[in-house]
Scaffold this motif. Structure first.
Motif, PDB file in Angstrom:
ATOM      1  N   MET A   1       2.892  -0.468  18.300  1.00  0.00           N
ATOM      2  CA  MET A   1       2.449  -1.703  18.125  1.00  0.00           C
ATOM      3  C   MET A   1       3.692  -2.373  17.111  1.00  0.00           C
ATOM      4  N   SER A   2       3.787  -3.687  17.829  1.00  0.00           N
ATOM      5  CA  SER A   2       5.034  -4.620  17.352  1.00  0.00           C
ATOM      6  C   SER A   2       4.702  -4.902  15.822  1.00  0.00           C
ATOM      7  N   THR A   3       5.657  -4.555  14.782  1.00  0.00           N
ATOM      8  CA  THR A   3       5.410  -5.110  13.468  1.00  0.00           C
ATOM      9  C   THR A   3       6.391  -6.560  13.389  1.00  0.00           C
ATOM     10  N   ASN A   4       5.995  -7.277  12.302  1.00  0.00           N
ATOM     11  CA  ASN A   4       6.423  -8.446  12.301  1.00  0.00           C
ATOM     12  C   ASN A   4       8.150  -8.458  11.910  1.00  0.00           C
ATOM     13  N   LEU A   5       8.467  -7.287  11.456  1.00  0.00           N
ATOM     14  CA  LEU A   5       9.949  -7.271  11.261  1.00  0.00           C
ATOM     15  C   LEU A   5      10.701  -7.123  12.530  1.00  0.00           C
ATOM     16  N   GLN A   6       9.787  -6.184  13.499  1.00  0.00           N
ATOM     17  CA  GLN A   6      10.348  -6.283  14.789  1.00  0.00           C
ATOM     18  C   GLN A   6      10.469  -7.304  15.728  1.00  0.00           C
ATOM     19  N   ARG A   7       9.438  -8.161  15.573  1.00  0.00           N
ATOM     20  CA  ARG A   7       9.241  -9.435  16.106  1.00  0.00           C
ATOM     21  C   ARG A   7      10.410 -10.507  15.807  1.00  0.00           C
ATOM     22  N   LEU A   8      10.659 -10.195  14.471  1.00  0.00           N
ATOM     23  CA  LEU A   8      11.703 -11.041  13.788  1.00  0.00           C
ATOM     24  C   LEU A   8      13.232 -10.682  14.504  1.00  0.00           C
ATOM     25  N   SER A   9      13.540  -9.476  14.919  1.00  0.00           N
ATOM     26  CA  SER A   9      14.718  -8.924  15.200  1.00  0.00           C
ATOM     27  C   SER A   9      15.394  -9.766  16.590  1.00  0.00           C
ATOM     28  N   LYS A  10      14.344 -10.451  17.253  1.00  0.00           N
ATOM     29  CA  LYS A  10      14.820 -11.109  18.433  1.00  0.00           C
ATOM     30  C   LYS A  10      15.457 -12.335  18.124  1.00  0.00           C
ATOM     31  N   LYS A  11      15.308 -12.850  17.005  1.00  0.00           N
ATOM     32  CA  LYS A  11      15.854 -14.133  16.686  1.00  0.00           C
ATOM     33  C   LYS A  11      16.837 -14.132  15.264  1.00  0.00           C
ATOM     34  N   ALA A  12      16.977 -12.679  14.718  1.00  0.00           N
ATOM     35  CA  ALA A  12      17.612 -12.531  13.614  1.00  0.00           C
ATOM     36  C   ALA A  12      19.323 -12.534  13.599  1.00  0.00           C
ATOM     37  N   PRO A  13      19.849 -13.184  12.616  1.00  0.00           N
ATOM     38  CA  PRO A  13      21.559 -13.342  12.455  1.00  0.00           C
ATOM     39  C   PRO A  13      22.178 -11.952  12.667  1.00  0.00           C
ATOM     40  N   GLU A  14      23.244 -11.946  12.583  1.00  0.00           N
ATOM     41  CA  GLU A  14      24.216 -10.598  12.563  1.00  0.00           C
ATOM     42  C   GLU A  14      24.140 -10.067  11.140  1.00  0.00           C
ATOM     43  N   GLY A  15      23.938  -8.792  11.340  1.00  0.00           N
ATOM     44  CA  GLY A  15      23.713  -8.002   9.931  1.00  0.00           C
ATOM     45  C   GLY A  15      22.331  -7.570   9.902  1.00  0.00           C
ATOM     46  N   TRP A  16      21.380  -7.894  10.720  1.00  0.00           N
ATOM     47  CA  TRP A  16      20.004  -7.761  10.465  1.00  0.00           C
ATOM     48  C   TRP A  16      19.808  -6.137  10.823  1.00  0.00           C
ATOM     49  N   ASP A  17      20.556  -5.791  11.864  1.00  0.00           N
ATOM     50  CA  ASP A  17      20.282  -4.268  12.194  1.00  0.00           C
ATOM     51  C   ASP A  17      20.662  -3.194  11.070  1.00  0.00           C
ATOM     52  N   GLU A  18      21.561  -3.616  10.120  1.00  0.00           N
ATOM     53  CA  GLU A  18      21.965  -2.770   9.111  1.00  0.00           C
ATOM     54  C   GLU A  18      20.896  -2.841   7.947  1.00  0.00           C
ATOM     55  N   VAL A  19      20.410  -3.917   7.760  1.00  0.00           N
ATOM     56  CA  VAL A  19      19.091  -4.046   6.682  1.00  0.00           C
ATOM     57  C   VAL A  19      17.596  -3.775   7.216  1.00  0.00           C
ATOM     58  N   PHE A  20      17.617  -3.749   8.767  1.00  0.00           N
ATOM     59  CA  PHE A  20      16.451  -3.429   9.166  1.00  0.00           C
ATOM     60  C   PHE A  20      15.597  -2.316   8.868  1.00  0.00           C
ATOM     61  N   PRO A  21      16.313  -1.079   8.797  1.00  0.00           N
ATOM     62  CA  PRO A  21      15.687   0.372   8.490  1.00  0.00           C
ATOM     63  C   PRO A  21      15.171   0.457   7.034  1.00  0.00           C
ATOM     64  N   THR A  22      15.770  -0.207   5.944  1.00  0.00           N
ATOM     65  CA  THR A  22      15.336  -0.163   4.762  1.00  0.00           C
ATOM     66  C   THR A  22      14.268  -1.357   4.468  1.00  0.00           C
ATOM     67  N   LEU A  23      14.366  -2.441   5.026  1.00  0.00           N
ATOM     68  CA  LEU A  23      13.143  -3.444   5.144  1.00  0.00           C
ATOM     69  C   LEU A  23      12.064  -2.631   5.705  1.00  0.00           C
ATOM     70  N   GLU A  24      12.289  -2.002   6.678  1.00  0.00           N
ATOM     71  CA  GLU A  24      10.999  -1.461   7.480  1.00  0.00           C
ATOM     72  C   GLU A  24      10.462  -0.329   6.398  1.00  0.00           C
ATOM     73  N   MET A  25      11.265   0.345   5.747  1.00  0.00           N
ATOM     74  CA  MET A  25      10.717   1.372   4.605  1.00  0.00           C
ATOM     75  C   MET A  25      10.040   0.636   3.636  1.00  0.00           C
ATOM     76  N   PHE A  26      10.159  -0.358   3.132  1.00  0.00           N
ATOM     77  CA  PHE A  26       9.519  -1.179   2.081  1.00  0.00           C
ATOM     78  C   PHE A  26       8.233  -1.749   2.825  1.00  0.00           C
ATOM     79  N   GLU A  27       8.278  -2.090   4.079  1.00  0.00           N
ATOM     80  CA  GLU A  27       6.952  -2.586   4.613  1.00  0.00           C
ATOM     81  C   GLU A  27       5.969  -1.240   4.804  1.00  0.00           C
TER      82      GLU A  27
END
Length: 202
Positions: free
Chosen positions: A1-27
């Motif tokens: 199931m796609s999470t909100n953070l994963q959906r945001l990845s499609k339009k996120a600016p540069e640098g998102w890939d670096e912060v995504f794992p930590t943000l997902e951990m918090f989620e």
């Protein structure tokens, strides 16, 4: 199931890939906190982890931009706009006296019986009697003058196991009082009085 953070990845600016794992951990931590059983807990206690995780997630992005200069303004604004982090809480952190505010709920005067801010906003040296966490947020102190702020109900205290268990509540309250006394300068070893690293992420 796609999470909100994963959906945001499609339009996120540069640098998102670096912060995504930590943000997902918090989620994931937030989801666990919301779904955790409330059985046997004190009134309001079940929301304490939610306030702490919300603080830590926002603080993570805040530190990356304002302190470490490791992300762009565009990424910061994106995270705020998409409500990944709390922009209003971040704005408070930039004001003197609110640098480590645990939650906007702590300064919501409507949440207290006497129309005042929460007890965690009062510096430890100005308090008397037994030191306890705010019933609203679980924060013991987020006053800027208290070393290690914000200090949470389950902040690590040297010499005791981590976690908050009902069977050890009396002992935990004693430890909180001892820690508060050390931070106020009322006693304790020199090592215990040294500033503690804050609860923000590296």
């Amino acid at each position: 199931m796609s999470t909100n953070l994963q959906r945001l990845s499609k339009k996120a600016p540069e640098g998102w890939d670096e912060v995504f794992p930590t943000l997902e951990m918090f989620e994931n931590r937030m989801k666990d906190a919301v779904n955790e059983s409330h059985e046997g807990k004190r009134k309001h206690e079940s929301t304490w982890p939610i306030h702490r995780i919300h603080y830590e997630k926002s603080r993570y992005i805040y530190e990356l931009y304002y302190t470490k200069k490791e992300i762009s303004r565009e990424l910061l604004d994106f995270c705020i706009r998409e409500k990944v982090v709390d922009g209003n809480l971040m704005a408070k952190w930039k004001k003197p006296g609110y640098e480590f505010l645990c939650s906007l709920a702590a300064i919501n005067k409507g949440s207290t019986n006497f129309g005042t801010t929460n007890v965690c906003r009062v510096p430890l040296r100005l308090r008397s009697g037994k030191i306890t966490p705010s019933v609203v947020t679980g924060c013991i102190s987020c006053a800027s003058c208290d070393k290690g702020a914000p200090i949470w109900w389950n902040s690590n205290i040297e010499g005791r196991a981590g976690g908050s268990k009902r069977a050890a509540e009396a002992e935990e309250d004693d430890e909180i009082e001892k820690r508060a006394a050390m931070l106020r300068g009322d006693g304790g070893s020199d090592a215990a009085k040294r500033p503690r690293t804050g609860d923000t992420l590296d």
